[in-house]
Structures are given as structure tokens and as C-alpha cells.
Scaffold this motif. Structure first.
Motif, PDB file in Angstrom:
ATOM      1  N   MET A 175       0.865  -1.320  -0.106  1.00  0.00           N
ATOM      2  CA  MET A 175       0.115   0.187  -0.070  1.00  0.00           C
ATOM      3  C   MET A 175       1.052   1.335   0.004  1.00  0.00           C
ATOM      4  O   MET A 175       1.904   1.384   0.747  1.00  0.00           O
ATOM      5  CB  MET A 175      -0.898  -0.026   1.291  1.00  0.00           C
ATOM      6  CG  MET A 175      -1.966  -1.106   1.266  1.00  0.00           C
ATOM      7  SD  MET A 175      -3.023  -1.301  -0.165  1.00  0.00           S
ATOM      8  CE  MET A 175      -2.541  -2.605  -0.959  1.00  0.00           C
ATOM      9  N   THR A 176       0.451   2.313  -0.621  1.00  0.00           N
ATOM     10  CA  THR A 176       1.209   3.467  -0.889  1.00  0.00           C
ATOM     11  C   THR A 176       0.887   4.526  -0.307  1.00  0.00           C
ATOM     12  O   THR A 176       1.379   5.701  -0.295  1.00  0.00           O
ATOM     13  CB  THR A 176       1.348   3.847  -2.268  1.00  0.00           C
ATOM     14  OG1 THR A 176       0.096   4.198  -2.877  1.00  0.00           O
ATOM     15  CG2 THR A 176       1.986   2.832  -3.246  1.00  0.00           C
ATOM     16  N   ASN A 177      -0.186   4.357   0.662  1.00  0.00           N
ATOM     17  CA  ASN A 177      -0.719   5.478   1.355  1.00  0.00           C
ATOM     18  C   ASN A 177       0.316   5.543   2.786  1.00  0.00           C
ATOM     19  O   ASN A 177       1.235   4.988   2.818  1.00  0.00           O
ATOM     20  CB  ASN A 177      -1.984   5.426   1.942  1.00  0.00           C
ATOM     21  CG  ASN A 177      -2.400   4.008   2.820  1.00  0.00           C
ATOM     22  OD1 ASN A 177      -1.769   3.013   2.281  1.00  0.00           O
ATOM     23  ND2 ASN A 177      -2.981   4.157   4.098  1.00  0.00           N
TER      24      ASN A 177
ATOM     25  N   GLN B  55       2.071   5.395   6.214  1.00  0.00           N
ATOM     26  CA  GLN B  55       2.467   4.057   6.584  1.00  0.00           C
ATOM     27  C   GLN B  55       1.762   3.545   7.970  1.00  0.00           C
ATOM     28  O   GLN B  55       1.372   2.266   7.766  1.00  0.00           O
ATOM     29  CB  GLN B  55       4.066   4.127   6.783  1.00  0.00           C
ATOM     30  CG  GLN B  55       4.435   2.762   7.422  1.00  0.00           C
ATOM     31  CD  GLN B  55       5.921   2.710   7.821  1.00  0.00           C
ATOM     32  OE1 GLN B  55       6.626   3.869   7.686  1.00  0.00           O
ATOM     33  NE2 GLN B  55       6.483   1.614   8.108  1.00  0.00           N
TER      34      GLN B  55
ATOM     35  N   GLN C  57      -1.671   1.781   6.251  1.00  0.00           N
ATOM     36  CA  GLN C  57      -1.509   0.978   5.162  1.00  0.00           C
ATOM     37  C   GLN C  57      -2.365  -0.400   5.657  1.00  0.00           C
ATOM     38  O   GLN C  57      -2.885  -1.003   4.672  1.00  0.00           O
ATOM     39  CB  GLN C  57       0.131   0.538   5.098  1.00  0.00           C
ATOM     40  CG  GLN C  57       0.626   1.369   4.194  1.00  0.00           C
ATOM     41  CD  GLN C  57       2.154   1.476   4.220  1.00  0.00           C
ATOM     42  OE1 GLN C  57       2.719   0.529   4.934  1.00  0.00           O
ATOM     43  NE2 GLN C  57       2.768   1.771   3.197  1.00  0.00           N
TER      44      GLN C  57
ATOM     45  N   SER D 209      -3.065   6.931  -4.110  1.00  0.00           N
ATOM     46  CA  SER D 209      -2.841   5.629  -3.274  1.00  0.00           C
ATOM     47  C   SER D 209      -4.188   5.080  -3.423  1.00  0.00           C
ATOM     48  O   SER D 209      -4.275   3.732  -3.620  1.00  0.00           O
ATOM     49  CB  SER D 209      -2.669   5.695  -1.682  1.00  0.00           C
ATOM     50  OG  SER D 209      -1.261   6.507  -1.720  1.00  0.00           O
TER      51      SER D 209
END
Length: 183
Positions: free
Chosen positions: A81-83, A85, A88, A114
Motif C-alpha cells: 500500500m502506498t498511503n 504508513q 497501510q 494511493s
């Protein structure tokens, strides 16, 4: 029926949580949460001063009324996941649960780059409830009436409940305003 993953921050607020789950009981949406979310909820409720037995009762009621709400099999997705931390795990659970919506106060932790590729919409609690009110007004009002009727102390009616939901502690001022206009 749409599935909505409910983040810890919206489940933590007792009246808001009760409102969301009361509306879900009416069939307006399918609530979801994960083991991480429930652990965080347990930790934050106890940190806020709730007694262990009350917390376990609340979590037990959530599991009993919504036995299919717990999302599993998301753990391997967390790292991809790129949102933000710290959230995530929330987005990973939404993906694994095939949620249509993720309801949170932490909108900034879920930037569009994201979530858009994943096909998930992120909304704050006020906007989510407004959407439910627009789509299912009868279900929402039935839920609010039933919710208020369960309390032994205030709020004992929908108007008083809306007053609480409008406050900064619950964060649903526009939802409360629109409901009052329809009462």
C-alpha cells in the motif's frame, strides 16, 4: 449492498459508531473492519478510560451482530500500500474485503494516488452519512429512532441524538443539519 470499511477513528466515537452500525442493521451498507482495527479500537478505548469488560462487551456485540464484518487475508497486502504508513493496514483490509468505501477521519492519510487505482472511495464520516441519508432516508431515520430508543439516559430522542452527532466529538454537523431539516 455496498461494503464500507470503518476505520478505528470512526468506531472509537461511541454515538457515531452506534449510528453507523444501526444504519447498517437497516441494510443500507455492509460494515467491515479488520483484526488490526479491532486491536487499535480496544487499545484506544482502554486508554480513554473504558473498563476492560465494557470494551470486550462492545467488541463482542459488534462481532455478534455483524459476524461477516471482519476482513481477513489482508496482511500480505500491507507492505504494497502506498498511503501513509500507519494506515497501510486499513487500506489493505479495504482491498482484501473488496470494500467500496473506506470511512475515516484521517483523509490526508489516503491520498488519491494511493486509492484511485484500487477503486476505493475514501470519505469522512459526515460525507458518508450524508450519502446514506440521500440514498436511504427511511432506513437512516428508522435507525436513528431505534438507536435513541435504546438509551436509558439522554439522548432519548432523535433530535437530542442529532445534537450530539453534530458536536465536535462525533464530527457529523452537516448530517445532523440535513436530518433536522427533514424531521
Amino acid at each position: 449492498m455496498e461494503a464500507a470499511l470503518l476505520d478505528t477513528c470512526v468506531l472509537l466515537k461511541s454515538y457515531l459508531c452506534d449510528t453507523l452500525l444501526s444504519i447498517a442493521e437497516e441494510g443500507a451498507f455492509r460494515p467491515q473492519w479488520s483484526g488490526h482495527i479491532l486491536a487499535e479500537l480496544r487499545r484506544n478505548l482502554i486508554k480513554a478510560g473504558a473498563k476492560q469488560e465494557a470494551v470486550e462487551h462492545r467488541l463482542g456485540q459488534m462481532a455478534a451482530y455483524f459476524p461477516d464484518a471482519r476482513v481477513t487475508g489482508y496482511e500480505d497486502l500491507i507492505g504494497s500500500m502506498t498511503n501513509h504508513q500507519k494506515d497501510q493496514h486499513v487500506l489493505a483490509a479495504a482491498v482484501a474485503g473488496r470494500a467500496d468505501m473506506l470511512v475515516t477521519e484521517n483523509l490526508k492519510d489516503f491520498p488519491s494516488e494511493s486509492i484511485v487505482p484500487l477503486g476505493i472511495t475514501v470519505a469522512g464520516q459526515d460525507d458518508f452519512l450524508l450519502g446514506l441519508l440521500e440514498l436511504y432516508p427511511d432506513a437512516v431515520f428508522d435507525a436513528l429512532r431505534r438507536q435513541a430508543s435504546r438509551y436509558r439516559r439522554e439522548p432519548r430522542n432523535v433530535a437530542a441524538l442529532l445534537g450530539i452527532l453534530a458536536g465536535p466529538g462525533q464530527g457529523c454537523p452537516e448530517f445532523a443539519r440535513q436530518c433536522r431539516a427533514l424531521l
